[in-house]
Design an enzyme around this catalytic site. Structure first.
Site, short mmCIF file in Angstrom:
data_model
loop_
_atom_site.label_atom_id
_atom_site.label_comp_id
_atom_site.label_asym_id
_atom_site.label_seq_id
_atom_site.Cartn_x
_atom_site.Cartn_y
_atom_site.Cartn_z
N ALA A 1 0.86 -1.18 0.00
CA ALA A 1 0.00 0.00 0.00
C ALA A 1 0.89 1.23 0.00
O ALA A 1 2.07 1.13 0.29
CB ALA A 1 -0.89 0.02 1.23
N THR A 2 0.28 2.35 -0.34
CA THR A 2 0.98 3.62 -0.18
C THR A 2 0.05 4.58 0.54
O THR A 2 -1.13 4.64 0.21
CB THR A 2 1.37 4.21 -1.54
OG1 THR A 2 2.14 3.25 -2.25
CG2 THR A 2 2.21 5.48 -1.37
N ALA A 3 0.59 5.31 1.49
CA ALA A 3 -0.18 6.38 2.14
C ALA A 3 0.72 7.58 2.30
O ALA A 3 1.92 7.44 2.52
CB ALA A 3 -0.71 5.92 3.49
N SER B 1 0.11 -0.97 -5.09
CA SER B 1 -0.80 0.11 -4.69
C SER B 1 -1.73 0.44 -5.85
O SER B 1 -1.33 0.33 -7.01
CB SER B 1 -0.01 1.37 -4.33
OG SER B 1 0.96 1.08 -3.37
#
Lengths: 200, 218
Positions: free
Chosen positions: A8-10, A178
Site C-alpha cells: 500500500a501507499t499512504a 498500490s
C-alpha cells in the site's frame, strides 16, 4: 506457510491550517489482487486522522484497540486527547508487541484546538517522528519524490490536496502493490472532510 | 515453518546516526545529526536524537528508534516520578544504571540501541556516561555512538583536551559530526547541539556545513 503483505501507499502533509491524509485501496496476496476496496484512512474525530500501510488484518485490529483506548481516555479524563497523545498511544500499543509486531506503518495527523497542525509517522514497532510531510508503504520512495519537490510551508488547503493526489498518483502508477482508488481525509480546525477518487 | 514477509513494510526505522558527547571545563556538550533512515531511504530529515530525561539530564540515542524512544521516555518517566514522589533528582549515573538494568535483564531479546547520558553528578561535576545494548555503563570524557562514530572519534581524539571552553567544546562536537556527515550515508541533514551548564540548558542547531541557524536558552 507464507503470509504476504498488503502492499500500500499512504501519504500525509500539513498545510497552513490543517492536514491532509491519503491512501490507496488495494490489498494484494503476493502478485494477486485480493481486494480493491480496503479503506486505509481512518477518521478518529473531526480533528484527528490516521493513515495505514501494511497488513490489513494488523492495522484494522490496531485501530480497534486504538479507538477503544482513545474513547476510554477521553471519557475518563474528560478532556480531548491531543494529536501527539494519539500518536503516543498508538506507539505504546505497537511497542507492547515489540517481539511479534503489528506489521503496519502509520501516519497520524490533525489539529489540536487552537494549535498548529501536527503530523507524526510511526514504524511497525512504534517509533514516533514528527515531520511536515511523510509517505509510508511500498510506494514510499515514489510518493516521497513528489512531496519532496512540491512541499512548501503554509500551503493552502487546495494546494495540499492536489500535492497529496499527485504523490499518490505517481506511487500508484509505478508500484504494482498500490492502486484502485485514493481515499482522502482532510482535517482542519472546523471539521474533517472525506473524499474518494476511484481509479478503475 | 512460519514465515512473515512484508516486503518493505518490515524495514524498521533506524537512526544509523552519529552522536557525540564531551565534557568540558564546566559542562557537557551533546551533538547529534538529524537523519533517520529505513534501509537506504532517508525517512526523516528532522529527527531529534537528543532527548530530555529531566531538567538537567539529557541523552542521545542511536540504533532502533522505537527501542531508544521507549527506553529514554521510560527513564524520563522514572526521573519525573522520583522527583515528584521522593524529591530526589536522579543523577546521570542513576539514570544510566537504571537503563543498564533494563538492558541487561531484557536478554535474550535485546534493545537495539546505544545511549549517551549526560548531566551533572551529585558532587557537581559534569558527567558523561556510555550505556550500550548489553547493559554496560562506563564513564567517559568524550564519546561517540552510531554508524559514523569512528569518523567522529578521529576528530575527537585529535582535538579533545579537558581544558576546552564552552565555545571550543561546541565547535569540536560540531566538527566531529560534520566529519561523519561527510563520509557516512547514515548521518546527515543538520546538527543538533545541547549544552548542559550549571546555569541551564542551551540548544543550538547547525546546518550540515556547520552554520548556526537557531539558538535557544532555557
Amino acid at each position: 506457510m507464507v503470509y504476504y503483505s498488503g502492499g500500500a501507499t499512504a501519504v500525509g502533509l500539513v498545510y497552513s491550517t490543517g492536514a491532509v491524509l491519503a491512501a490507496d485501496r488495494r490489498v494484494t496476496y503476493g502478485p494477486y489482487i485480493m481486494s480493491r476496496a480496503v479503506k486505509k484512512v481512518a477518521k478518529i474525530t473531526d480533528r484527528i486522522g490516521i493513515a495505514c500501510a501494511g497488513f490489513p488484518s494488523d492495522f484494522q485490529k490496531l485501530l480497534q484497540y486504538f479507538k477503544f483506548n482513545f474513547t476510554l481516555y477521553e471519557q475518563e479524563a474528560g478532556i480531548p486527547l491531543s494529536v501527539y497523545g494519539s500518536a503516543k498511544l498508538l506507539s505504546t500499543l505497537m511497542y507492547s508487541r515489540r517481539l511479534i509486531p503489528f506489521l503496519t506503518e502509520l501516519i497520524v495527523a490533525g489539529v489540536d484546538e487552537g494549535g498548529a497542525p501536527k503530523l507524526y509517522s510511526l514504524d511497525a514497532v512504534g517509533s514516533v517522528l514528527e515531520d511536515k510531510y511523510a509517505a509510508i508503504g511500498t510506494g514510499t520512495e515514489l510518493a516521497l519524490a513528489v512531496l519532496e519537490k512540491g512541499f512548501r510551508e503554509n500551503m493552502s488547503r487546495e494546494e495540499a490536496i492536489r500535492l497529496a493526489e499527485d504523490a499518490m498518483r505517481v506511487a500508484i502508477a509505478r508500484d504494482v502493490l498500490s492502486g484502485d482508488g485514493i481515499d482522502f481525509l482532510i482535517l482542519d480546525e472546523k471539521a474533517a472532510e472525506e473524499k474518494f477518487i476511484k481509479l478503475r | 515453518m512460519l514465515e512473515l514477509r512484508s516486503d518493505k513494510a518490515s524495514t524498521l526505522l533506524e537512526s544509523k546516526t552519529t552522536t557525540v558527547g564531551l565534557v568540558y571545563s564546566d559542562g557537557v556538550v551533546l551533538a547529534s545529526d538529524r537523519r533517520a533512515s529505513r534501509g537506504m531511504l532517508v525517512s526523516s530529515k528532522v529527527a531529534r536524537k537528543t532527548i530530555r530525561i529531566s531538567d538537567d539530564v539529557y541523552a542521545t540515542i542511536s540504533g532502533l528508534v522505537a527501542d531508544a524512544q521507549f527506553l529514554t521516555q521510560l527513564a524520563a518517566a522514572v526521573a519525573g516520578y522520583e522527583l515528584y514522589e521522593n524529591k530526589h533528582r536522579l543523577s546521570p549515573r542513576e539514570v544510566a544504571v537504571y537503563l543498564s538494568h533494563r538492558l541487561f535483564y531484557a536478554r535474550p531479546f535485546l534493545y537495539i540501541t546505544h545511549l549517551i547520558i549526560a548531566g551533572f553528578s551529585e558532587d557537581g561535576s559534569p558527567q558523561l556516561l556510555n550505556v550500550d545494548l548489553l547493559g554496560m555503563v562506563s564513564e567517559e570524557k568524550y564519546l561517540s555512538t552510531g554508524s559514523g562514530s569512528l569518523l567522529a572519534f578521529s576528530i575527537l581524539e585529535k582535538g579533545y583536551t579537558p581544558e576546552l571552553t564552552e565555545e571550543q567544546a561546541i565547535k569540536l562536537a560540531v566538527d566531529a559530526v560534520k566529519a561523519a556527515i561527510s563520509r557516512d550515508t547514515g548521518t546527515g541533514d543538520g546538527i543538533d547541539v545541547t549544552v548542559i551548564t550549571r546555569k541551564g540548558i542551551r540548544t543550538l542547531r547547525f546546518t550540515v556545513k556547520g552554520e548556526l541557524v537557531e539558538e535557544r536558552e532555557s
